[in-house]
Design a protein around this motif. Structure first.
Motif, short mmCIF file in Angstrom:
data_model
loop_
_atom_site.label_atom_id
_atom_site.label_comp_id
_atom_site.label_asym_id
_atom_site.label_seq_id
_atom_site.Cartn_x
_atom_site.Cartn_y
_atom_site.Cartn_z
N ARG A 138 14.47 157.13 59.84
CA ARG A 138 14.50 155.77 60.13
C ARG A 138 15.74 155.44 60.92
O ARG A 138 15.93 154.55 61.61
N SER B 39 15.89 154.17 64.37
CA SER B 39 16.38 152.65 64.88
C SER B 39 17.47 152.55 65.75
O SER B 39 17.74 151.67 66.68
N ARG B 40 18.19 153.56 65.95
CA ARG B 40 19.34 153.69 66.60
C ARG B 40 18.94 154.25 68.01
O ARG B 40 19.33 153.88 69.16
N ALA C 65 16.62 147.38 67.10
CA ALA C 65 16.02 146.48 66.05
C ALA C 65 14.60 145.87 66.60
O ALA C 65 13.57 145.75 65.91
N MET D 64 12.22 148.59 66.42
CA MET D 64 11.90 149.03 65.04
C MET D 64 10.84 147.80 64.62
O MET D 64 9.83 148.02 63.96
N SER E 200 13.43 140.94 66.07
CA SER E 200 14.66 141.63 65.61
C SER E 200 14.89 141.31 64.20
O SER E 200 15.27 142.51 63.56
N GLY F 86 12.51 143.46 62.41
CA GLY F 86 12.82 144.75 62.21
C GLY F 86 13.81 145.27 61.38
O GLY F 86 13.86 146.32 60.72
N VAL F 87 14.97 144.20 61.20
CA VAL F 87 16.05 144.68 60.37
C VAL F 87 15.48 144.60 58.74
O VAL F 87 15.90 145.53 58.08
N GLY G 266 12.33 147.41 58.63
CA GLY G 266 12.44 148.76 59.32
C GLY G 266 13.78 149.32 58.90
O GLY G 266 13.93 150.55 58.75
N MET G 267 14.64 148.35 58.20
CA MET G 267 15.90 149.05 57.71
C MET G 267 16.32 148.61 56.18
O MET G 267 16.45 149.50 55.57
N PHE H 278 23.07 151.39 59.78
CA PHE H 278 22.27 150.83 60.55
C PHE H 278 23.14 149.99 61.40
O PHE H 278 22.52 149.33 62.54
N GLN I 285 24.16 147.12 60.92
CA GLN I 285 23.29 145.88 60.64
C GLN I 285 24.21 145.21 59.48
O GLN I 285 23.93 145.63 58.34
#
Length: 491
Positions: free
Chosen positions: A30, A34-35, A39, A42, A270, A273-274, A277-278, A347, A349
């Protein structure tokens, strides 16, 4: 001393060990993904999972639980002939359901993408997920056969290899195909998923055929097998369908409600996604330490019920709750001070720090909810467990719908819903377990002592990290803080 490879302790250990590596690999996957896609990418990737999870719940959820429970029961009674018949019947039922489901998905892919998932860019991914669902279903049926017969090594190895193949395939395809559009990017990712699911299904099928070839012909065909499968599968499938539908709606409406709160569509996706996904995968990383316990719980409790061994049944339930607290509470407690800088380092973030504490609380409730739900399934109380999950998801959907659109709350609206719904479901499951087993709660051993030690470990981690960061930087400080918290917790 000879190791009992059929014991619940061994099974939980092997599955936990495998899940730790699988979760770590999945987490690295992940991070790299993600990179690679950002975002917003994701967030778009997360949108296809409601369709995938909903399809899997329709096609396999009840069948898999039935395979796990009944194969455990037949194995305890030495009825090997019935086990072989069970797998054949389960695969046939799955194929019938999948045929209808795949036809529906292919015919209405555009509507599913635009109306249900809310983004037309997911249309091609819906088509690409159809073969993924087929191979995942075959894989899961065989996995639950191994869980039921307490042969945990094949599925553990399969999970580990699956993560490696998925990560390699997806990242390789993204790198060398370099899709120009978001729609093709999703298809590439799904194709990577398909490669690993083909491997897992073929691998587990081959191991099953090898193992079943050594079965004796003892036992007789169970005339009531179909009735038993239906009794187990239908309520679980229906509950799983509604629960996944509600969970899917929760995931789908969050970007839309965020947009109503004043964010642009891109900003909303976004933020989504954060979070999903993160941040959530970061917090769910400790769950790898306990997920194996839930997988082996159902067949072991079913076996105790079949043999009338109620003393051992109560003992296993007590030890399971203790183990959950012992592992999960300190892991999540330490994630509160360290999750923010860890999330930022991985991430890039800062949102992880913002949401980490309330999400950690909700995650703890959700893991207890999962373990207690597995206990109820093993006790034959799947209807009650299913209703509790359904009620919790309905409450989560309603609260999320109203609160996430409020500009002052936004994602906190979902987080509030997450905490309240998981806490309620956990409590209802806990009460039903106590009532069914007539077991006296050991509050100190189950909850109080692990919680107090976890809080102390969290304060230690925070203090060590803050001090070490000024001297050595965040990398070494994270390592030092984790080591210090472990020493304090076990000290």
């Amino acid at each position: 001393m000879k190791i009992d490879v059929k014991s619940m302790r061994y099974g939980a250990f092997i599955l936990t060990f495998a899940n730790i590596f699988s979760q770590l690999l999945g987490f690295v996957y992940r991070m790299l993904l993600s990179r690679a896609i950002g975002a917003e990418g994701m967030g778009l990737f997360q949108l296809i999972f409601p369709f995938y999870s909903l399809s899997m719940s329709i096609a396999t959820s009840g069948i898999c639980v039935a395979v796990s429970r009944l194969s455990s029961e037949y194995m305890a009674l030495g009825n090997y002939r019935a086990i072989k018949a069970l797998i054949k019947r389960a695969i046939f039922v799955f194929f019938c359901i999948f045929s209808v489901l795949s036809a529906f998905s292919a015919l209405f892919a555009s509507g599913i993408a635009e109306k249900f998932l809310g983004d037309s860019r997911t249309r091609l991914a819906v088509y690409a997920l159809i073969p993924v669902i087929f191979f995942t279903g075959i894989e899961n049926i065989h996995k639950n056969f191994f869980y039921g017969t307490k042969t945990v090594n094949p599925p553990a190895l399969s999970d580990f290899l699956e993560q490696i193949i998925r990560m390699s395939a997806v990242l390789f395809l993204l790198k060398f195909l370099a899709p120009q559009s978001d729609e093709l990017m999703l298809v590439v990712i799904v194709c990577g998923m398909l490669i690993c699911e083909i491997f897992s299904s073929l691998f587990l099928r081959a191991v099953y055929l090898w193992k079943s070839s050594s079965f004796s012909e003892s036992g007789v065909s169970d005339k009531h097998m179909s009735r038993k499968i239906i009794k187990i599968a239908i309520p679980i499938s229906l509950a799983s369908l509604f629960n996944n539908l509600l969970s899917s709606l929760i995931v789908i409406i969050i970007p839309r409600r965020l947009a109503l709160s004043g964010l642009t569509a891109s900003q909303a996706l976004s933020e989504f996604g954060v979070l999903f996904g993160m941040t959530m995968p970061l917090l769910n990383l400790p769950s790898a330490l306990i997920v194996g316990l839930g997988l082996v719980m159902v067949p072991k409790l079913s076996e105790n019920l079949a043999l009338g061994n109620y003393s051992d049944l109560k003992n296993k339930i007590s030890r399971s709750i203790t183990a959950t607290s012992f592992v999960i509470l300190p892991s999540l407690a330490v994630m509160v001070p360290l999750g923010g800088p860890l999330g930022e380092a991985i991430f890039n973030q800062g949102a992880s720090r913002e949401y980490i504490l309330p999400l950690a609380i909700g995650t703890a409730f959700s893991i207890y909810m999962m373990i207690l739900g597995s206990i109820l399934n093993g006790l034959g109380k799947q209807n009650i467990s299913a209703f509790n999950f359904l009620l919790g998801n309905a409450i989560e959907l309603a609260i999320t719908y109203f609160l996430a659109a409020i500009p002052e709350l936004r994602l906190y609206g979902y987080i509030i819903a997450f905490i309240l719904s998981t806490a309620l479901t956990m409590l209802l499951n806990f009460i039903q377990v106590i009532k069914t087993c007539k077991i006296r709660p050991n509050w100190s051993r189950w909850f109080v002592n692990p919680l107090l030690a976890s809080i102390l470990a969290a304060f230690t981690a925070s203090a060590v990290f803050s001090y070490a960061e000024t001297l050595f930087g965040s990398g070494f400080s994270l390592f030092a803080a984790i080591i210090a918290s472990i020493l304090v917790y076990f000290g």
